[in-house]
Design a protein around this motif. Structure first.
Motif, PDB file in Angstrom:
ATOM      1  N   GLY A  40     -24.919  12.042   6.709  1.00 53.34           N
ATOM      2  CA  GLY A  40     -26.398  12.286   7.018  1.00 53.34           C
ATOM      3  C   GLY A  40     -26.836  12.758   8.150  1.00 53.34           C
ATOM      4  O   GLY A  40     -27.979  13.285   8.086  1.00 53.34           O
ATOM      5  N   LEU A  41     -26.097  12.911   9.316  1.00 49.81           N
ATOM      6  CA  LEU A  41     -26.495  13.574  10.319  1.00 49.81           C
ATOM      7  C   LEU A  41     -25.784  14.791  10.586  1.00 49.81           C
ATOM      8  O   LEU A  41     -26.084  15.621  11.465  1.00 49.81           O
ATOM      9  N   SER A  42     -25.440  15.369   9.428  1.00 45.21           N
ATOM     10  CA  SER A  42     -24.715  16.704   9.042  1.00 45.21           C
ATOM     11  C   SER A  42     -23.503  16.962  10.160  1.00 45.21           C
ATOM     12  O   SER A  42     -23.142  18.086  10.462  1.00 45.21           O
ATOM     13  N   ASN A  43     -22.973  15.815  10.718  1.00 45.69           N
ATOM     14  CA  ASN A  43     -21.732  16.315  11.435  1.00 45.69           C
ATOM     15  C   ASN A  43     -20.455  15.609  10.614  1.00 45.69           C
ATOM     16  O   ASN A  43     -20.272  14.434  10.676  1.00 45.69           O
ATOM     17  N   VAL A  44     -20.121  16.596   9.846  1.00 50.11           N
ATOM     18  CA  VAL A  44     -18.744  16.254   8.930  1.00 50.11           C
ATOM     19  C   VAL A  44     -17.694  16.613   9.539  1.00 50.11           C
ATOM     20  O   VAL A  44     -16.319  16.195   8.928  1.00 50.11           O
ATOM     21  N   LYS A  45     -17.575  17.183  10.726  1.00 55.74           N
ATOM     22  CA  LYS A  45     -16.098  17.744  11.305  1.00 55.74           C
ATOM     23  C   LYS A  45     -15.084  16.315  11.462  1.00 55.74           C
ATOM     24  O   LYS A  45     -14.076  16.580  11.379  1.00 55.74           O
ATOM     25  N   PRO A  46     -15.631  15.290  12.127  1.00 51.29           N
ATOM     26  CA  PRO A  46     -14.822  14.085  12.417  1.00 51.29           C
ATOM     27  C   PRO A  46     -14.023  13.635  11.324  1.00 51.29           C
ATOM     28  O   PRO A  46     -13.068  12.921  11.399  1.00 51.29           O
ATOM     29  N   LEU A  47     -14.948  13.792  10.048  1.00 55.12           N
ATOM     30  CA  LEU A  47     -14.320  13.167   8.711  1.00 55.12           C
ATOM     31  C   LEU A  47     -13.032  13.203   8.443  1.00 55.12           C
ATOM     32  O   LEU A  47     -12.114  12.458   8.027  1.00 55.12           O
ATOM     33  N   MET A  48     -12.498  14.646   8.458  1.00 52.34           N
ATOM     34  CA  MET A  48     -11.254  15.247   8.098  1.00 52.34           C
ATOM     35  C   MET A  48     -10.097  14.424   8.704  1.00 52.34           C
ATOM     36  O   MET A  48      -9.207  14.006   8.506  1.00 52.34           O
ATOM     37  N   LEU A  49     -10.451  14.561  10.157  1.00 52.06           N
ATOM     38  CA  LEU A  49      -9.524  14.193  11.391  1.00 52.06           C
ATOM     39  C   LEU A  49      -9.202  12.556  11.173  1.00 52.06           C
ATOM     40  O   LEU A  49      -8.163  12.230  11.132  1.00 52.06           O
ATOM     41  N   VAL A  50     -10.223  11.857  11.012  1.00 50.26           N
ATOM     42  CA  VAL A  50     -10.156  10.558  10.780  1.00 50.26           C
ATOM     43  C   VAL A  50      -9.124  10.088   9.351  1.00 50.26           C
ATOM     44  O   VAL A  50      -8.313   9.093   9.513  1.00 50.26           O
ATOM     45  N   ALA A  51      -9.782  10.824   8.303  1.00 53.39           N
ATOM     46  CA  ALA A  51      -8.935  10.370   7.403  1.00 53.39           C
ATOM     47  C   ALA A  51      -7.659  10.776   7.496  1.00 53.39           C
ATOM     48  O   ALA A  51      -6.643  10.046   6.802  1.00 53.39           O
ATOM     49  N   PHE A  52      -7.257  11.789   8.160  1.00 55.38           N
ATOM     50  CA  PHE A  52      -5.591  12.062   8.293  1.00 55.38           C
ATOM     51  C   PHE A  52      -4.971  11.057   8.944  1.00 55.38           C
ATOM     52  O   PHE A  52      -3.856  10.788   8.472  1.00 55.38           O
ATOM     53  N   VAL A  53      -5.774  10.677  10.227  1.00 53.33           N
ATOM     54  CA  VAL A  53      -4.941   9.645  11.043  1.00 53.33           C
ATOM     55  C   VAL A  53      -4.846   8.468  10.181  1.00 53.33           C
ATOM     56  O   VAL A  53      -3.711   7.738  10.384  1.00 53.33           O
ATOM     57  N   ALA A  54      -5.943   7.852   9.714  1.00 55.59           N
ATOM     58  CA  ALA A  54      -6.099   6.481   8.980  1.00 55.59           C
ATOM     59  C   ALA A  54      -5.027   6.634   7.673  1.00 55.59           C
ATOM     60  O   ALA A  54      -4.385   5.412   7.703  1.00 55.59           O
ATOM     61  N   TYR A  55      -5.209   7.495   6.871  1.00 57.33           N
ATOM     62  CA  TYR A  55      -4.370   7.419   5.681  1.00 57.33           C
ATOM     63  C   TYR A  55      -3.062   8.221   5.654  1.00 57.33           C
ATOM     64  O   TYR A  55      -2.235   7.574   4.987  1.00 57.33           O
TER      65      TYR A  55
END
Length: 442
Positions: free
Chosen positions: A378-393
């Protein structure tokens, strides 16, 4: 204590999404039950192919999510002319994505026998795989119109279309799986054809609403007047790919878990499919609430009303928590009965009952990660999403699934006990990036 002013808009926006998602849950259950009662082998094959394609479908869904904050920001500023241009460019970008996915899945089809799955399942997997492949473009096009509707706060239209499409799918399953009304008994292939037909109908229906209804008339007018531009294609790809890859990594973790479970055996794979269907009871509702959070935050972001953003996110999590408790109680109480709904096998029923415990353990972190990843969107900050998904999953969940399930001989239950770890890591990191992003805006 948050006031009801934060909960009420989320509930009003979220209820139609929840109803639409419940329709998806019912469809998942119906597919699993109908295929499972036709044969256990077909259920196992559907579980494997379904998880393989869920990866691509979620990448497509995530890619289209990039439209929501852009449409929401424009809608909040009453720039309706801009929305039509976003839709035209969104259709172009998502068509390219559909072609890419079809190419990748087309190549993978020739290697499906190299993935270590039980040999007896391959004759069921191959035709079901091809029908799912053909339906991918219709999924991508539907996503564009759905996210446009959601971003402009019209969550009811996609709800009705999803419900209608799911009813068509279930009826098609009954006719084609079991050979009713004079049709041939096609089994798992019939389920695939019914899904393809319903996806085509849903895409046509939502496009007709966009181009023919009064509410969308300004959007449709600007759609016809706009052009596909390099700037908008770059913007949509910049927003869409981190979201698509985030959801792809989440789905990829589940798909690779399905591969790991397939190494254990066909019975475990069938049980895995049932537990996945149960997990949809939770996740689809979390998704609906979180989508409402994203819509509200994108509106506040467009209006520069930053003081309402954090309370909106926490209100969304509170609603998810209530849902997790309400759903967890009956699932736990009837854990030894659930398996019988899907398959006539005591062994599968016992496996499902054992996997319910880790399923329930991870519900709170799952709600948290869902809400705060969508708050970032919603804040249009989507860059961290990919990194977090890679680390967590990929760095946490998948290796732990292999260790618990294969190395430690934990079987299906061991594989599922990796989920609480990965989702807790995701929840913590999404919350961190959300707070940091918001602090820079205030």
């Amino acid at each position: 204590m948050l006031s009801r002013d934060f909960y009420t808009p989320l509930i009003k926006l979220g209820i139609p999404i929840v109803i639409g998602q419940i329709g998806t849950i019912i469809l998942t259950f119906a597919d699993t039950i109908m295929i499972g009662h036709h044969s256990t082998s077909e259920l196992a094959a559907a579980a494997f192919v379904g998880q393989i394609f869920m990866l691509g479908i979620l990448v497509a869904m995530g890619f289209a999510y990039g439209l929501t904050p852009l449409v929401g920001n424009s809608f909040g500023r009453e720039e309706t002319g801009r929305i039509g241009a976003l839709v035209r460019n969104g259709l172009a970008a998502n068509t390219m994505l559909a072609m890419l996915l079809m190419t990748i899945y087309g190549v993978l089809y020739f290697f499906i026998d190299k993935l270590g799955q039980p040999e007896e399942l391959l004759p069921y997997m191959r035709p079901y795989y091809l029908v799912n492949l053909v339906s991918l473009p219709f999924v991508c096009w539907f996503n564009v119109f759905k996210q446009t509707a959601d971003g402009s706060t019209d969550t009811k239209t996609p709800m009705w279309i999803l419900l209608s499409g799911n009813l068509v799918n279930i009826f098609g399953n009954w006719v084609l799986i079991y050979g009713k009304l004079g049709m041939p008994e096609l089994g798992i292939l019939g389920a695939g054809i019914a899904t393809l037909f319903s996806r085509v109908l849903m895409m046509i229906a939502i496009a007709c609403v966009f181009f023919g209804s009064r509410r969308y008339k300004p959007f449709a007018r600007s759609f016809r007047q706009s052009r596909v531009t390099r700037a908008d294609q770059l913007l949509l790809n910049r927003m869409g790919w981190p979201l698509g890859l985030q959801m792809g990594m989440e789905s990829g973790a589940w798909s690779l878990c399905s591969v790991i479970v397939g190494w254990i055996g066909a019975t475990s794979l069938a049980g895995h499919q049932i537990v996945l269907a149960i997990s949809q009871l939770f996740f689809q509702i979390y998704y609906a609430i979180s989508a409402a959070v994203s819509i509200r935050i994108s509106l506040f972001h467009g209006q520069h009303d930053y003081g309402k953003i954090m309370p909106t996110a926490w209100a969304g999590f509170h609603l998810c928590f209530v849902v997790s408790v309400l759903v967890a109680i009956p699932v736990w109480v009837f854990r030894y009965d659930i398996g019988w709904l899907f398959a006539d096998s005591e062994e599968i029923t016992v496996l499902v009952a054992g996997a319910v415990l880790p399923l329930l353990i991870y519900q709170i972190p799952d709600g948290l990660q869902c809400v705060f990843s969508n708050a970032l969107r919603g804040l249009s900050n989507v860059k961290p999403l990919m990194l977090v998904a890679f680390v967590a999953y990929f760095l946490a969940s998948i290796p732990i699934s292999y260790v618990f399930g294969i190395v430690m001989d934990g079987g299906l239950v061991g594989v599922w006990f990796a989920c609480p770890v990965g989702l807790s890591i995701a929840a913590a990191l999404y919350y961190y990036f959300f707070r940091r992003t918001l602090s820079r805006l205030v």
